[in-house]
Design an enzyme around this catalytic site. Sequence first.
Site, PDB file in Angstrom:
ATOM      1  N   ASN A 151      -0.622   6.151 -14.402  1.00 45.27           N
ATOM      2  CA  ASN A 151       0.434   5.950 -13.409  1.00 45.27           C
ATOM      3  C   ASN A 151       1.635   5.206 -13.971  1.00 45.27           C
ATOM      4  O   ASN A 151       2.746   5.364 -13.507  1.00 45.27           O
ATOM      5  CB  ASN A 151      -0.107   5.197 -12.179  1.00 45.27           C
ATOM      6  CG  ASN A 151      -0.944   4.000 -12.552  1.00 45.27           C
ATOM      7  OD1 ASN A 151      -1.960   4.125 -13.242  1.00 45.27           O
ATOM      8  ND2 ASN A 151      -0.526   2.833 -12.123  1.00 45.27           N
ATOM      9  N   GLN A 179      -2.532  10.882 -10.182  1.00 46.24           N
ATOM     10  CA  GLN A 179      -1.181  11.168 -10.685  1.00 46.24           C
ATOM     11  C   GLN A 179      -1.017  12.583 -11.240  1.00 46.24           C
ATOM     12  O   GLN A 179       0.109  13.004 -11.505  1.00 46.24           O
ATOM     13  CB  GLN A 179      -0.796  10.147 -11.765  1.00 46.24           C
ATOM     14  CG  GLN A 179      -0.631   8.729 -11.233  1.00 46.24           C
ATOM     15  CD  GLN A 179       0.553   8.557 -10.287  1.00 46.24           C
ATOM     16  OE1 GLN A 179       1.457   9.396 -10.220  1.00 46.24           O
ATOM     17  NE2 GLN A 179       0.559   7.475  -9.527  1.00 46.24           N
ATOM     18  N   SER A 199      -5.017  11.555  -3.863  1.00 47.28           N
ATOM     19  CA  SER A 199      -4.401  10.816  -2.757  1.00 47.28           C
ATOM     20  C   SER A 199      -3.261  11.616  -2.135  1.00 47.28           C
ATOM     21  O   SER A 199      -2.457  12.217  -2.861  1.00 47.28           O
ATOM     22  CB  SER A 199      -3.860   9.501  -3.321  1.00 47.28           C
ATOM     23  OG  SER A 199      -3.281   8.752  -2.298  1.00 47.28           O
ATOM     24  N   GLY A 200      -3.173  11.582  -0.794  1.00 48.15           N
ATOM     25  CA  GLY A 200      -2.129  12.343  -0.098  1.00 48.15           C
ATOM     26  C   GLY A 200      -0.728  11.860  -0.391  1.00 48.15           C
ATOM     27  O   GLY A 200       0.192  12.665  -0.567  1.00 48.15           O
ATOM     28  N   THR A 236     -14.284   9.245  12.792  1.00 47.42           N
ATOM     29  CA  THR A 236     -13.496  10.380  13.295  1.00 47.42           C
ATOM     30  C   THR A 236     -12.375  10.699  12.316  1.00 47.42           C
ATOM     31  O   THR A 236     -11.680   9.799  11.840  1.00 47.42           O
ATOM     32  CB  THR A 236     -12.921  10.041  14.690  1.00 47.42           C
ATOM     33  OG1 THR A 236     -14.016   9.664  15.512  1.00 47.42           O
ATOM     34  CG2 THR A 236     -12.182  11.222  15.295  1.00 47.42           C
ATOM     35  N   CYS A 324       4.269  -9.066 -10.160  1.00 48.88           N
ATOM     36  CA  CYS A 324       5.135 -10.232  -9.998  1.00 48.88           C
ATOM     37  C   CYS A 324       4.847 -10.979  -8.702  1.00 48.88           C
ATOM     38  O   CYS A 324       4.635 -10.361  -7.666  1.00 48.88           O
ATOM     39  CB  CYS A 324       6.596  -9.793  -9.982  1.00 48.88           C
ATOM     40  SG  CYS A 324       7.117  -9.156 -11.566  1.00 48.88           S
TER      41      CYS A 324
HETATM   42  N1  PLP Z   1      -5.224   5.815  -8.992  1.00 49.05           N
HETATM   43  C1  PLP Z   1      -3.967   5.958  -9.412  1.00 49.05           C
HETATM   44  C2  PLP Z   1      -3.715   6.482 -10.788  1.00 49.05           C
HETATM   45  C3  PLP Z   1      -2.895   5.613  -8.582  1.00 49.05           C
HETATM   46  O1  PLP Z   1      -1.641   5.763  -9.030  1.00 49.05           O
HETATM   47  C4  PLP Z   1      -3.184   5.130  -7.277  1.00 49.05           C
HETATM   48  C5  PLP Z   1      -2.085   4.732  -6.390  1.00 49.05           C
HETATM   49  O2  PLP Z   1      -1.088   4.175  -6.816  1.00 49.05           O
HETATM   50  C6  PLP Z   1      -4.525   5.021  -6.877  1.00 49.05           C
HETATM   51  C7  PLP Z   1      -5.518   5.374  -7.763  1.00 49.05           C
HETATM   52  C8  PLP Z   1      -4.893   4.532  -5.506  1.00 49.05           C
HETATM   53  O3  PLP Z   1      -4.512   5.488  -4.549  1.00 49.05           O
HETATM   54  P1  PLP Z   1      -4.511   5.142  -2.990  1.00 49.05           P
HETATM   55  O4  PLP Z   1      -3.254   4.394  -2.719  1.00 49.05           O
HETATM   56  O5  PLP Z   1      -4.532   6.454  -2.288  1.00 49.05           O
HETATM   57  O6  PLP Z   1      -5.736   4.344  -2.709  1.00 49.05           O
END
Ligand code: PLP
Length: 390
Positions: A151, A179, A199-200, A236, A324
């Site tokens: 990320n 990512q 992740s959505g 739900t 930070c």
């Molecule tokens: N893994 C990676 C590489 C991410 O960039 C993120 C979110 O920034 C997550 C996991 C966690 O995702 P979520 O916010 O859907 O829990």
Amino acid sequence: MRSPLYLDYNATTPIDPTVRQAMLPFLENFFGNPSSSYQLGRQAANAINIAREQVASLLRARSSELVFTSNATESINTAFCSALAAHPEKKQIITSSVEHSATKLLCLELEKRGYEIIWLPVNSLGQLSLEHLEKAITPATALVSLIWGNNETGTLFPMEKIATITAAHHVPLHVDAVQVVGKIPIDLSSLEIQYLSLSGHKIYAPKGVGALYIHRHASYQPLLCGFQEQGRRGGTENVASVVALGKAAELASQFLGKEMLREAALRDRLESALLKKLDHLSVNGDLDHRLPNTSHLAFRGIAASTALLLLDEQGVCCSAGSACTSESCDPSSVLIAMGRSAEEALSGVRFSVGRFTTEEEIDHAVEIVVQVIKKVRSLTFTLQEVEKKN
Ligand code: PLP
């Protein structure tokens, strides 16, 4: 308020208008509980099934291999819970030193509960060694969990090769694909991956919805007990957001090929303009194996936190990997793992482009970034001079 110049798509994405359109009826007229047997409930259940097909199609998986969750963090926790419950006697987990905090913090917690965590090192590009991985696997290994696309730096791990190694050793593999989904093609039908989290809110759906892929032969243990999701996740369903995730996956499938090239061109435009206009600038990450939308830049001699404040004042949204607080900044653990000094790590800024980024925005951002970096450098230099004199 002027609209921001948004270059932080790895942090989160705006909701695509088509996705919003698809989800709205489920916030209004189609409000039924998917577990209800009357028509209103069946409509909601049907919409969830369609969404499952859409996500499965993006990943080239079977829809029966997907469970909707509240976010990728829940998916990651469920994958770990499943793999660890299958072999309670195995007490070793292999991961890398550049994982997202969702995995890192979970591993630290499991360490407290008696698991041995092997944190695979990475080189200066953020790349891991397949040899290290293979050597680390022992009969006590319960799970290998690795991030596919970083990320922060965008470095891509060679997941096909990783999956071949874990499969040869019969060790389950969980992949944090948050990512990479929607950014590079994924074909789970040809990869020996047992669990994959997504992740959505990284693919133009809302926050608070995610999914976990579980290979049909992999063990499964729910984190939340209940009868929903075929008994695999209680609670739900968040119908509107699940519908949105499905639509977002469908759009990602449609856009993928062209969008990868378009975003890579925008990212390269930003990078090459900044490299031309500014000295003492380098790019972090594995430039030959990188997410197409991500550029992580080290602006030597500056504190990224100061630059980010000034960029924010000018409407530019981007981020630093450092954590930070008002008192201090901790350097990014990803950059430290890549061998950077604390000072180098604190000078890193991540830009990530996305579906709605335009060339005009990139050119405008370049002007602002150049101005801001020159200003921060001159302030830093003046401060150093003053300190020297005192
Ligand atoms: N893994 C990676 C590489 C991410 O960039 C993120 C979110 O920034 C997550 C996991 C966690 O995702 P979520 O916010 O859907 O829990």
